[in-house]
Structures are given as C-alpha cells and as structure tokens.
Design an enzyme around this catalytic site. Sequence first.
Site, mmCIF file in Angstrom:
data_model
loop_
_atom_site.group_PDB
_atom_site.id
_atom_site.type_symbol
_atom_site.label_atom_id
_atom_site.label_comp_id
_atom_site.label_asym_id
_atom_site.label_seq_id
_atom_site.Cartn_x
_atom_site.Cartn_y
_atom_site.Cartn_z
ATOM 1 N N SER A 31 56.449 9.299 -40.514
ATOM 2 C CA SER A 31 55.814 9.127 -39.202
ATOM 3 C C SER A 31 55.675 7.651 -38.880
ATOM 4 O O SER A 31 55.894 6.778 -39.741
ATOM 5 C CB SER A 31 54.428 9.794 -39.174
ATOM 6 O OG SER A 31 53.541 9.147 -40.071
ATOM 7 N N ASP A 41 56.954 10.226 -48.647
ATOM 8 C CA ASP A 41 55.670 10.423 -47.964
ATOM 9 C C ASP A 41 54.932 11.570 -48.650
ATOM 10 O O ASP A 41 55.496 12.273 -49.505
ATOM 11 C CB ASP A 41 55.881 10.717 -46.478
ATOM 12 C CG ASP A 41 54.775 10.118 -45.610
ATOM 13 O OD1 ASP A 41 53.600 10.224 -46.011
ATOM 14 O OD2 ASP A 41 55.093 9.551 -44.549
ATOM 15 N N VAL A 83 52.627 7.108 -52.951
ATOM 16 C CA VAL A 83 53.243 5.814 -53.232
ATOM 17 C C VAL A 83 52.618 5.138 -54.457
ATOM 18 O O VAL A 83 53.218 4.238 -55.055
ATOM 19 C CB VAL A 83 53.145 4.908 -51.988
ATOM 20 C CG1 VAL A 83 51.738 4.371 -51.793
ATOM 21 C CG2 VAL A 83 54.150 3.775 -52.060
ATOM 22 N N TYR A 134 40.136 -2.855 -45.201
ATOM 23 C CA TYR A 134 41.473 -2.888 -44.611
ATOM 24 C C TYR A 134 42.016 -4.321 -44.570
ATOM 25 O O TYR A 134 43.186 -4.569 -44.905
ATOM 26 C CB TYR A 134 41.415 -2.312 -43.196
ATOM 27 C CG TYR A 134 42.765 -2.125 -42.542
ATOM 28 C CD1 TYR A 134 43.711 -1.258 -43.076
ATOM 29 C CD2 TYR A 134 43.086 -2.818 -41.376
ATOM 30 C CE1 TYR A 134 44.950 -1.086 -42.469
ATOM 31 C CE2 TYR A 134 44.314 -2.647 -40.759
ATOM 32 C CZ TYR A 134 45.243 -1.780 -41.310
ATOM 33 O OH TYR A 134 46.467 -1.617 -40.712
ATOM 34 N N LYS A 184 45.398 -5.590 -46.506
ATOM 35 C CA LYS A 184 46.541 -6.194 -45.817
ATOM 36 C C LYS A 184 46.676 -7.675 -46.163
ATOM 37 O O LYS A 184 47.778 -8.217 -46.235
ATOM 38 C CB LYS A 184 46.411 -5.998 -44.309
ATOM 39 C CG LYS A 184 46.486 -4.531 -43.882
ATOM 40 C CD LYS A 184 47.758 -3.843 -44.387
ATOM 41 C CE LYS A 184 47.909 -2.440 -43.861
ATOM 42 N NZ LYS A 184 49.144 -1.771 -44.333
ATOM 43 N N PHE A 210 49.632 -1.246 -32.367
ATOM 44 C CA PHE A 210 50.817 -0.441 -32.085
ATOM 45 C C PHE A 210 50.444 1.014 -31.825
ATOM 46 O O PHE A 210 49.447 1.525 -32.350
ATOM 47 C CB PHE A 210 51.809 -0.525 -33.256
ATOM 48 C CG PHE A 210 52.753 -1.681 -33.156
ATOM 49 C CD1 PHE A 210 54.123 -1.490 -33.003
ATOM 50 C CD2 PHE A 210 52.286 -2.982 -33.190
ATOM 51 C CE1 PHE A 210 54.990 -2.551 -32.890
ATOM 52 C CE2 PHE A 210 53.137 -4.066 -33.093
ATOM 53 C CZ PHE A 210 54.506 -3.850 -32.930
ATOM 54 N N THR A 216 50.823 4.173 -32.807
ATOM 55 C CA THR A 216 51.232 4.960 -33.975
ATOM 56 C C THR A 216 50.171 6.028 -34.250
ATOM 57 O O THR A 216 49.084 6.002 -33.668
ATOM 58 C CB THR A 216 51.384 4.060 -35.213
ATOM 59 O OG1 THR A 216 50.095 3.522 -35.562
ATOM 60 C CG2 THR A 216 52.354 2.905 -34.943
#
Length: 306
Positions: A68, A89, A113, A212, A216, A245, A247
């Site tokens: 996705s 995924d 992952v 977060y 990142k 974005f 998404t």
Amino acid sequence: MMAVERGEASPKGSRKPSSQTSENAQKVLAAFIDRRKPYIWMLNAFGFERRVIVDVQGISAVISGGASGLGLSAARRLATRGVFVVLLDLPASRGEDMARELGAAARFVPGDVRDEAAVEEAVAAAAAVAPLRVAVACAGTATAHKTVGRNGPAPIDGFADTLTINVVGTFNLIRLAAAEMAKLDPVGGERGVVVATASIAAYDGQRGQAAYAAAKGGIVAMTLPVARDLAPLKIRMMTVAPGIFDTPILDGLTPAQVATLREQVPHPARLGAADEFAALVEHIVDNPMLNGETIRIDAAVRLGTK
C-alpha cells in the site's frame, strides 16, 4: 544506475563555434524531453560527455511495506520499467491482491520487516527470479503520545515498537538485501542501491511525535554511515523524507484534520501524491551520484509545533 561513455573533449583553452554549442544544447534538451533515450548529455570540465543509463529491465527489487501507499507506488513504478518486484508486507495486508494486480512482474511475501527469516525469504524470492539490485524500505508505523499527557507518562511499549518497526525493520532489510547484492558482478560501476523512507518529522517533529520523530531521525542518521559501509561493495544508500502525502496513514484523520494539514503546504498547496515519491525513488535508482544523503520531498512545508 549509469555507465559513462566519454564524448569528444574540447581542446584546452579553446571555444567551440556557436553552432556546435547550439547543437550540444539541443542534445541536452532532447535527452531530457525524451525519457526513452538510453543516455543523457552532461557538461563537464572538458566538454560534453554522454552518460549511458543502464537499463534496469531484468533485475529484481524487494520493497517492504509494498502492499500500500508509498511502497506500492514504488513497486508499480519499478515494475513498469521491467523490474521484478517482491512486495514484503504483513499477512493481513492486501499484498496478495496487489501482486496479482501487478501480474507476472510481482510476488507477495507475507512477513514482519523485523523478522529476519521473513526478510530473508523476500530477498531469496527476488534473487531467484533475477539479480537483486534494488531494495526500498517503506514499512513503518506511527504513534502519537505526549511525553507526559493527561494520563501520565507516554507508554514505553508504543515508543519501543515505533523505533523497532521503523529503525530496526529498515536496517534489517538494508543489511540482508545488501548482502545479496554484494554477490553480484557490478553493472555500470555498481552492484545495487538501497532506499530508506524517513519523514520530515525527523527534522520538524511536532507535539506528541517524540517516538515517530526519533524513529525517522534514526533512519536519517544511519544513512551516511551505511553508505560508507557499503561503498567498498559499490552499493549505494539513500533516504527519502516525505512531507504530507496522501497515503493510508491519513485514513484515521477527519476531513477537517486533513484540510488543516493541506493548508500548511506552501507550493504546490496540496498533499503529495504517492507516485511523486515513487518518481524520486526511480531517479535515485538511475542516478549513481546520489549516495549517502536524505532528500526532503515536501513542497517547502515546515511543520509547526502542533
């Protein structure tokens, strides 16, 4: 990925006739306009040289979070170039449907992952079809908690999970994919490229984004040392830091919240499209001078405090 074919150099201290300069300028323009050309003309200290773009058709790629959003868009872009893509995924994702949509050029491998065995299976699945020369790490998660909120200190489990999925998961794919790439013969002077996904939150973390932003930021911080580690193997490492974005990560927001986010973007004043992220990934694959750096793709937005 590019190889260099030297063109005729101008004699030192001499000038080319204006007609020749015009002709070279036309070559540069034509090469950029017609993206189907297998080369671009570039100016260096000695004159123009022709840089031949190595065709990526016939190689494979592993894309985590490929079912996705940004990962799926990157997979679609690469598949249209003739790359066999493996979508890694979660089992509950739409990975099987997306691989079916992409056709014979794709395969879905379910897994987390963070799981070494799952990532190894995805890498092996790609390498079994074609030489693995591209890996794109898009799997990630976000959580929002103030360091100390109304209910007390932020839950440490959520903080740890966010770092593990984003940072450890990204590094897990990079190390295993790069180890497979290292077995290959170089093409166009390199063996492959790995691309990680960070976020502008790495630089502009807002209230409640400690986990977060740290996750990142960790990806941004590892980019240069990983690139230096992999340089002797002729493998590149790049990171993309998207802004706001459109998404699936925004699915949990109300229309009013999405509108507020959109209003923060200077120009173009809209949410980013996943294919714009994918286009940058495609360029990174093509351009051998991009290495060891994080590129923001954010329409000049700088996040506020909240």
